[in-house]
Design an enzyme around this catalytic site. Sequence first.
Site, PDB file in Angstrom:
ATOM      1  N   HIS A  96       0.847  -1.198   0.000  1.00  0.00           N
ATOM      2  CA  HIS A  96       0.000   0.000   0.000  1.00  0.00           C
ATOM      3  C   HIS A  96       0.884   1.251   0.000  1.00  0.00           C
ATOM      4  CE1 HIS A  96      -2.710   3.148   1.375  1.00  0.00           C
ATOM      5  NE2 HIS A  96      -3.669   2.410   0.831  1.00  0.00           N
ATOM      6  N   GLU A 124      -4.106   1.928  -7.170  1.00  0.00           N
ATOM      7  CA  GLU A 124      -4.532   3.014  -6.294  1.00  0.00           C
ATOM      8  C   GLU A 124      -3.613   4.214  -6.522  1.00  0.00           C
ATOM      9  OE1 GLU A 124      -6.764   1.421  -2.685  1.00  0.00           O
ATOM     10  OE2 GLU A 124      -4.656   1.158  -2.219  1.00  0.00           O
TER      11      GLU A 124
HETATM   12  P1  PGA Z   1      -9.607   6.033   0.587  1.00  0.00           P
HETATM   13  O1  PGA Z   1      -8.445   4.963   0.826  1.00  0.00           O
HETATM   14  O2  PGA Z   1     -10.788   5.285  -0.002  1.00  0.00           O
HETATM   15  O3  PGA Z   1      -9.916   6.565   1.958  1.00  0.00           O
HETATM   16  O4  PGA Z   1      -9.085   7.066  -0.349  1.00  0.00           O
HETATM   17  C1  PGA Z   1      -8.160   4.031  -0.175  1.00  0.00           C
HETATM   18  C2  PGA Z   1      -6.952   3.208   0.156  1.00  0.00           C
HETATM   19  O5  PGA Z   1      -6.005   3.706   0.769  1.00  0.00           O
HETATM   20  O6  PGA Z   1      -6.941   2.020  -0.173  1.00  0.00           O
END
Ligand code: PGA
Length: 254
Positions: free
Chosen positions: A96, A168
């Site tokens: 992540h 992401e």
């Molecule tokens: P968020 O987080 O939906 O709060 O933007 C997404 C993530 O970090 O996977």
Amino acid sequence: MPRKPLWIGTSWKMNKGPVAARDAAAQIASIVVPETVTPFVIPPFTSLETVSESLGKTSWHVGAQNMHWEDEGAWTGEISPQMIRECGADMVELGHSERREHFGESDRTVNLKVKSAIRHGLRPLICIGDSADEYAYGVTHETLARQMKIALHGLTSDQIGTVLLAYEPVWAIGAKGKAAEPHFVGVAHTRLRRVLCELIGEENALRIPILYGGSVSLDNAAQYTALRDVDGVFIGRSAWDPSGLAAIMQSVAS
Ligand code: PGA
């Protein structure tokens, strides 16, 4: 009806200790999960066992937010794949952007962790994403291809077939993030799928779920999941309250 199974889930990040997690898991257990949805929840380590026990008899997958690649040893503060398995989890989130940015996670360590997770029967959810600068310079695709190829380096096609990927964008994550345009996401996912095809052939590549994450909400989730190469959404803030997660599931399934 949507044309494909969708993975929908949330990481609680550093929220919900065992007490809050027990309550949330009870609410999650009562969500009526649409048939086309594969649901998952990723609590912090200290709540993993509680949540796994509460959801043991349901269709929910439970994952950890990180792990070490070694089985055991002098690694103060770390958690091993066996420990995660012992807590009842069957998946693990790796790479992540918050781990990469604040805790020195690199493409190399993500690769070590992916291999170790697979060896221990944990399904890796590998997160990749471009920074705001990379996005501005137009090198999103290069960044994603590099991160993905290194994460999957040294794995057989069969092993790659067990992973989940999540795109992401770093610039889309969190309260200060800006939700990405669905068209941009669609192009990024299709290009990622193409790289996967080169690595493991089309048939295998089509089987790998590529999720999208970053400011996913009730307002935009269905726009992302409608895209051909988006196989689910990975949600933060909008799904920390189980009722928010349930609402998003319904929105993408209807
Ligand atoms: P968020 O987080 O939906 O709060 O933007 C997404 C993530 O970090 O996977």
